[in-house]
Design a protein around this motif. Sequence first.
Motif, PDB file in Angstrom:
ATOM      1  N   PHE A  45       0.854  -1.180   0.000  1.00 58.13           N
ATOM      2  CA  PHE A  45       0.000   0.000   0.000  1.00 58.13           C
ATOM      3  C   PHE A  45       0.895   1.237   0.000  1.00 58.13           C
ATOM      4  O   PHE A  45       1.594   1.513   0.975  1.00 58.13           O
ATOM      5  N   SER A  46       0.867   1.955  -1.114  1.00 63.09           N
ATOM      6  CA  SER A  46       1.793   3.073  -1.317  1.00 63.09           C
ATOM      7  C   SER A  46       1.593   4.198  -0.306  1.00 63.09           C
ATOM      8  O   SER A  46       0.464   4.551   0.043  1.00 63.09           O
ATOM      9  N   GLN A  47       2.716   4.739   0.160  1.00 67.20           N
ATOM     10  CA  GLN A  47       2.708   5.925   1.019  1.00 67.20           C
ATOM     11  C   GLN A  47       3.609   7.012   0.439  1.00 67.20           C
ATOM     12  O   GLN A  47       4.181   7.812   1.159  1.00 67.20           O
ATOM     13  N   GLY A  48       3.714   7.014  -0.889  1.00 69.97           N
ATOM     14  CA  GLY A  48       4.489   8.061  -1.530  1.00 69.97           C
ATOM     15  C   GLY A  48       5.813   7.580  -2.076  1.00 69.97           C
ATOM     16  O   GLY A  48       6.100   6.383  -2.116  1.00 69.97           O
ATOM     17  N   MET A  49       6.609   8.542  -2.489  1.00 69.62           N
ATOM     18  CA  MET A  49       7.883   8.229  -3.150  1.00 69.62           C
ATOM     19  C   MET A  49       8.911   9.299  -2.823  1.00 69.62           C
ATOM     20  O   MET A  49       8.579  10.480  -2.746  1.00 69.62           O
ATOM     21  N   ASP A  50      10.144   8.875  -2.578  1.00 68.81           N
ATOM     22  CA  ASP A  50      11.217   9.828  -2.340  1.00 68.81           C
ATOM     23  C   ASP A  50      11.596  10.507  -3.650  1.00 68.81           C
ATOM     24  O   ASP A  50      11.227  10.059  -4.734  1.00 68.81           O
ATOM     25  N   GLU A  51      12.362  11.558  -3.549  1.00 68.05           N
ATOM     26  CA  GLU A  51      12.762  12.344  -4.709  1.00 68.05           C
ATOM     27  C   GLU A  51      13.491  11.516  -5.759  1.00 68.05           C
ATOM     28  O   GLU A  51      13.369  11.758  -6.971  1.00 68.05           O
ATOM     29  N   ASP A  52      14.243  10.498  -5.297  1.00 71.87           N
ATOM     30  CA  ASP A  52      15.013   9.662  -6.229  1.00 71.87           C
ATOM     31  C   ASP A  52      14.266   8.387  -6.606  1.00 71.87           C
ATOM     32  O   ASP A  52      14.888   7.375  -6.955  1.00 71.87           O
ATOM     33  N   LEU A  53      12.941   8.434  -6.541  1.00 72.72           N
ATOM     34  CA  LEU A  53      12.040   7.373  -6.993  1.00 72.72           C
ATOM     35  C   LEU A  53      11.964   6.179  -6.054  1.00 72.72           C
ATOM     36  O   LEU A  53      11.369   5.140  -6.406  1.00 72.72           O
ATOM     37  N   ARG A  54      12.522   6.267  -4.861  1.00 74.06           N
ATOM     38  CA  ARG A  54      12.373   5.178  -3.886  1.00 74.06           C
ATOM     39  C   ARG A  54      10.931   5.141  -3.392  1.00 74.06           C
ATOM     40  O   ARG A  54      10.462   6.096  -2.770  1.00 74.06           O
ATOM     41  N   PRO A  55      10.207   4.039  -3.654  1.00 76.37           N
ATOM     42  CA  PRO A  55       8.821   3.961  -3.191  1.00 76.37           C
ATOM     43  C   PRO A  55       8.749   3.645  -1.701  1.00 76.37           C
ATOM     44  O   PRO A  55       9.613   2.949  -1.163  1.00 76.37           O
ATOM     45  N   ARG A  56       7.741   4.166  -1.050  1.00 73.93           N
ATOM     46  CA  ARG A  56       7.504   3.887   0.367  1.00 73.93           C
ATOM     47  C   ARG A  56       6.141   3.217   0.519  1.00 73.93           C
ATOM     48  O   ARG A  56       5.169   3.638  -0.108  1.00 73.93           O
ATOM     49  N   TYR A  57       6.107   2.179   1.366  1.00 76.42           N
ATOM     50  CA  TYR A  57       4.882   1.421   1.562  1.00 76.42           C
ATOM     51  C   TYR A  57       4.558   1.282   3.049  1.00 76.42           C
ATOM     52  O   TYR A  57       5.448   1.354   3.903  1.00 76.42           O
ATOM     53  N   LYS A  58       3.298   1.063   3.327  1.00 77.97           N
ATOM     54  CA  LYS A  58       2.836   0.919   4.698  1.00 77.97           C
ATOM     55  C   LYS A  58       3.337  -0.394   5.303  1.00 77.97           C
ATOM     56  O   LYS A  58       3.074  -1.470   4.775  1.00 77.97           O
ATOM     57  N   GLY A  59       4.087  -0.297   6.384  1.00 81.40           N
ATOM     58  CA  GLY A  59       4.429  -1.459   7.193  1.00 81.40           C
ATOM     59  C   GLY A  59       5.501  -2.382   6.676  1.00 81.40           C
ATOM     60  O   GLY A  59       5.868  -3.343   7.364  1.00 81.40           O
ATOM     61  N   ILE A  60       6.018  -2.162   5.479  1.00 81.55           N
ATOM     62  CA  ILE A  60       7.043  -3.059   4.953  1.00 81.55           C
ATOM     63  C   ILE A  60       7.922  -2.319   3.946  1.00 81.55           C
ATOM     64  O   ILE A  60       7.457  -1.400   3.260  1.00 81.55           O
ATOM     65  N   ASP A  61       9.167  -2.720   3.887  1.00 74.73           N
ATOM     66  CA  ASP A  61      10.133  -2.147   2.949  1.00 74.73           C
ATOM     67  C   ASP A  61      10.516  -3.234   1.949  1.00 74.73           C
ATOM     68  O   ASP A  61      11.365  -4.088   2.239  1.00 74.73           O
ATOM     69  N   PRO A  62       9.914  -3.246   0.748  1.00 78.15           N
ATOM     70  CA  PRO A  62      10.188  -4.311  -0.236  1.00 78.15           C
ATOM     71  C   PRO A  62      11.654  -4.412  -0.643  1.00 78.15           C
ATOM     72  O   PRO A  62      12.096  -5.489  -1.060  1.00 78.15           O
ATOM     73  N   TYR A 142      23.331  -1.245  -6.568  1.00 82.26           N
ATOM     74  CA  TYR A 142      23.790  -0.269  -5.579  1.00 82.26           C
ATOM     75  C   TYR A 142      22.679   0.714  -5.214  1.00 82.26           C
ATOM     76  O   TYR A 142      22.569   1.144  -4.060  1.00 82.26           O
ATOM     77  N   LEU A 143      21.845   1.080  -6.188  1.00 79.39           N
ATOM     78  CA  LEU A 143      20.721   1.960  -5.898  1.00 79.39           C
ATOM     79  C   LEU A 143      19.794   1.325  -4.874  1.00 79.39           C
ATOM     80  O   LEU A 143      19.421   1.956  -3.870  1.00 79.39           O
ATOM     81  N   LYS A 144      19.428   0.065  -5.094  1.00 80.40           N
ATOM     82  CA  LYS A 144      18.529  -0.636  -4.178  1.00 80.40           C
ATOM     83  C   LYS A 144      19.178  -0.819  -2.803  1.00 80.40           C
ATOM     84  O   LYS A 144      18.512  -0.756  -1.773  1.00 80.40           O
ATOM     85  N   ARG A 145      20.507  -1.057  -2.789  1.00 83.24           N
ATOM     86  CA  ARG A 145      21.198  -1.196  -1.509  1.00 83.24           C
ATOM     87  C   ARG A 145      21.167   0.126  -0.753  1.00 83.24           C
ATOM     88  O   ARG A 145      20.948   0.154   0.457  1.00 83.24           O
ATOM     89  N   GLY A 146      21.375   1.225  -1.470  1.00 82.66           N
ATOM     90  CA  GLY A 146      21.302   2.535  -0.834  1.00 82.66           C
ATOM     91  C   GLY A 146      19.924   2.809  -0.266  1.00 82.66           C
ATOM     92  O   GLY A 146      19.785   3.357   0.839  1.00 82.66           O
ATOM     93  N   TRP A 147      18.886   2.417  -1.004  1.00 82.24           N
ATOM     94  CA  TRP A 147      17.519   2.594  -0.510  1.00 82.24           C
ATOM     95  C   TRP A 147      17.275   1.746   0.739  1.00 82.24           C
ATOM     96  O   TRP A 147      16.565   2.171   1.652  1.00 82.24           O
ATOM     97  N   THR A 148      17.869   0.546   0.781  1.00 85.43           N
ATOM     98  CA  THR A 148      17.703  -0.330   1.943  1.00 85.43           C
ATOM     99  C   THR A 148      18.391   0.267   3.171  1.00 85.43           C
ATOM    100  O   THR A 148      17.859   0.216   4.283  1.00 85.43           O
ATOM    101  N   VAL A 149      19.564   0.833   2.964  1.00 85.71           N
ATOM    102  CA  VAL A 149      20.259   1.522   4.067  1.00 85.71           C
ATOM    103  C   VAL A 149      19.395   2.679   4.571  1.00 85.71           C
ATOM    104  O   VAL A 149      19.258   2.892   5.785  1.00 85.71           O
ATOM    105  N   ARG A 150      18.801   3.428   3.645  1.00 85.08           N
ATOM    106  CA  ARG A 150      17.926   4.543   4.035  1.00 85.08           C
ATOM    107  C   ARG A 150      16.718   4.040   4.827  1.00 85.08           C
ATOM    108  O   ARG A 150      16.281   4.675   5.788  1.00 85.08           O
ATOM    109  N   GLY A 151      16.198   2.888   4.400  1.00 84.72           N
ATOM    110  CA  GLY A 151      15.071   2.301   5.123  1.00 84.72           C
ATOM    111  C   GLY A 151      15.446   1.938   6.537  1.00 84.72           C
ATOM    112  O   GLY A 151      14.680   2.187   7.482  1.00 84.72           O
ATOM    113  N   LYS A 152      16.619   1.361   6.725  1.00 90.63           N
ATOM    114  CA  LYS A 152      17.079   1.014   8.069  1.00 90.63           C
ATOM    115  C   LYS A 152      17.211   2.262   8.926  1.00 90.63           C
ATOM    116  O   LYS A 152      16.772   2.278  10.086  1.00 90.63           O
TER     117      LYS A 152
END
Length: 260
Positions: A45-62, A142-152
Amino acid sequence: MAQIDIEKYNEMIRYEESCLFPKSYTCPVCDEKFKSLTVRSSKLFSQGMDEDLRPRYKGIDPAKYEVVVCSICGYGALARYFDQMIPVWRKMLQNGLPSFNNDRLFLGGNRLSYDESLKLYDFACRCNEIGAFKESRKAYTYLKRGWTVRGKLSVEADYLSQEEKESLRTEERRCLELAYEGFMKSISEEDFPISGMDEDTLMYLCSALASRLGRYSEAMAMLSRLMSSRTVTPRVKDKAFDLKENVRERLKEEEQAGKA
């Protein structure tokens, strides 16, 4: 650091586990079968998107679950690339992977922690270096890894020390720099679509990455070119306009800080 709210934490864990299922894979390197946790698309369930296209979802980080690693031979890749294999890549991986035997992962839980996920990304990055893969594949990983670090950093912010937060910010920046450099190289070497993106979308992504990295002149140049493109869609053009305004504000802030 705040104390962990056990009830809230357990609720978060239960929800994340309900979003996952073990998907079956056959390793294209060693031909063994195994399973890897995957997110149910119906639970996103989408909760928006960061400026660099990283999607944000409710309750989970895909992004935590985007890497698939064979627990037998150690071959790892983003799910979108996992089955993409040609004989020369397979041979290179078969020759290079034995050196990682002591690093094999046997993950039997119902979910991944951020640290476990980042370890899987390390496997994927290693395999990208062993195989003669395209720059875009390395950059997207590397992009996805950076997004995962941001999620943490976002999810665990209340429980991290300042030193840990700074270390994560440094690591995110390193990943985004490698992604940016790889994508810029791929634009001149590869045909579109690149990593599933058309030229305008990738140009926007690169300008957003340049902005996050403080390369404002590069970001502005790409945004100006993008906004004058005859093929750009209204959606991408609107995002480019908003980003350009943000970059201008950041430039002003830097100028004012320099005068202070």
